[in-house]
Design a protein around this motif. Structure first.
Motif, short mmCIF file in Angstrom:
data_model
loop_
_atom_site.label_atom_id
_atom_site.label_comp_id
_atom_site.label_asym_id
_atom_site.label_seq_id
_atom_site.Cartn_x
_atom_site.Cartn_y
_atom_site.Cartn_z
N LEU A 1 0.84 -1.19 0.00
CA LEU A 1 0.00 0.00 0.00
C LEU A 1 0.88 1.25 0.00
O LEU A 1 1.87 1.32 0.73
CB LEU A 1 -0.89 0.00 1.24
N ILE A 2 0.50 2.23 -0.83
CA ILE A 2 1.31 3.44 -0.93
C ILE A 2 0.54 4.71 -0.59
O ILE A 2 1.13 5.68 -0.14
CB ILE A 2 1.95 3.54 -2.34
N TYR A 3 -0.83 4.70 -0.76
CA TYR A 3 -1.59 5.94 -0.59
C TYR A 3 -3.06 5.58 -0.52
O TYR A 3 -3.48 4.55 -1.08
CB TYR A 3 -1.33 6.85 -1.78
N LEU A 4 -3.86 6.43 0.15
CA LEU A 4 -5.31 6.27 0.21
C LEU A 4 -5.97 7.63 0.06
O LEU A 4 -5.34 8.67 0.24
CB LEU A 4 -5.78 5.67 1.54
N ALA A 5 -7.27 7.60 -0.22
CA ALA A 5 -8.04 8.85 -0.23
C ALA A 5 -9.52 8.52 -0.03
O ALA A 5 -10.05 7.63 -0.70
CB ALA A 5 -7.85 9.61 -1.53
N THR A 6 -10.15 9.23 0.89
CA THR A 6 -11.59 9.09 1.09
C THR A 6 -12.34 10.04 0.16
O THR A 6 -11.84 11.10 -0.21
CB THR A 6 -11.98 9.40 2.54
N VAL A 7 -13.56 9.61 -0.22
CA VAL A 7 -14.39 10.39 -1.12
C VAL A 7 -15.84 10.31 -0.64
O VAL A 7 -16.31 9.24 -0.25
CB VAL A 7 -14.33 9.87 -2.58
N GLY A 8 -16.53 11.44 -0.68
CA GLY A 8 -17.95 11.43 -0.35
C GLY A 8 -18.59 12.73 -0.78
O GLY A 8 -17.91 13.73 -1.05
N LYS A 9 -19.91 12.70 -0.87
CA LYS A 9 -20.65 13.92 -1.24
C LYS A 9 -20.42 15.00 -0.17
O LYS A 9 -20.42 14.72 1.03
CB LYS A 9 -22.15 13.61 -1.35
#
Length: 237
Positions: free
Chosen positions: A227-235
């Motif tokens: 794993l190198i990176y994450l990102a959350t997404v939402g309205k």
């Protein structure tokens, strides 16, 4: 950094004439894959690029509204979409990558997407499909725990998890390729920030995570894939 300065490494596998690694990790689980709306069929409201850049910010609070399957497909395509495969040895995608090596796999933690059961999926970028990895009802809590209990992971509609397959990059650049993996991760996540503005979504990049715990959770070895990176997404609320 000094050990990976130009000229300090032995010849790469490419220079030695060895074949390149596969463009994508195989999907070997028994479950069927899920078709995604074709990029050309997805309608997303137009957003002025200057406005998107000027209003870019990290968003950690999200509305309960789900993403549509088309919106999720659009964001996947904008961050790793394959525009064409060249000679079966490299791909041209929607994001830049050193030497067009594109060493990432995208996992998608789904909490709220219309038409998708909650769980963990992997994006098969060459086929533009999703492959189911886990339907464990506790998977979102496990990902959050592996990211030092950041609450926006369980509150997001989706969380992108990008893993690196270093052989794809080091085949051409040797150990210097590890530098390029991190540069490429920045390109990918910035595309997500900008593309999300057209879907009414906010994004928050995450680099704080327990490497060993997250690699175990994803079922990867931490060396040939990590794993190198994450990102959350939402309205946006």
């Amino acid at each position: 950094m000094q050990r990976t300065e130009f000229g300090n490494q032995p010849p790469s596998d490419q220079v030695l004439g060895r074949p390149p690694p596969p463009l994508e990790l195989p999907y070997t689980k028994a479950e069927t894959t899920i078709s995604l709306p074709a990029p050309g069929d997805i309608t997303i409201p137009a957003v002025d690029l200057r406005d998107a850049i000027e209003h870019r910010e990290s968003v950690r609070n999200y509305a309960p509204e789900p993403l549509t399957l088309a919106e999720a497909a659009f964001l996947l395509w904008c961050t790793q979409g394959v525009k064409r495969v060249v000679d079966g040895t490299f791909t041209i995608r929607t994001v830049p990558s050193a030497g067009a090596r594109h060493a990432f796999e995208t996992y998608l933690l789904v909490n709220r997407v219309e038409g998708l059961a909650p769980g963990l999926y992997r994006y098969l970028a060459v086929e533009h499909r999703l492959a189911e990895e886990s339907r464990d009802p506790g998977i979102a809590r496990q990902v959050a725990a592996g990211c030092l209990n950041q609450p926006h992971i369980t509150e997001s509609a989706v969380t992108f998890l990008w893993t690196a397959v270093p052989d794809r990059m080091t085949w051409r650049y040797g150990e210097r390729g590890y530098r390029y993996l991190h540069l490429d991760a920045g390109h990918v996540c910035q595309n997500l920030y900008l593309a999300a503005s057209g879907t009414g979504c906010g994004v928050c990049a995450i680099a704080a995570f327990d490497d060993a715990a997250m690699n175990r959770l994803l079922g990867i070895d931490g060396e040939r894939q990590f794993l190198i990176y994450l990102a959350t997404v939402g309205k946006k609320p």
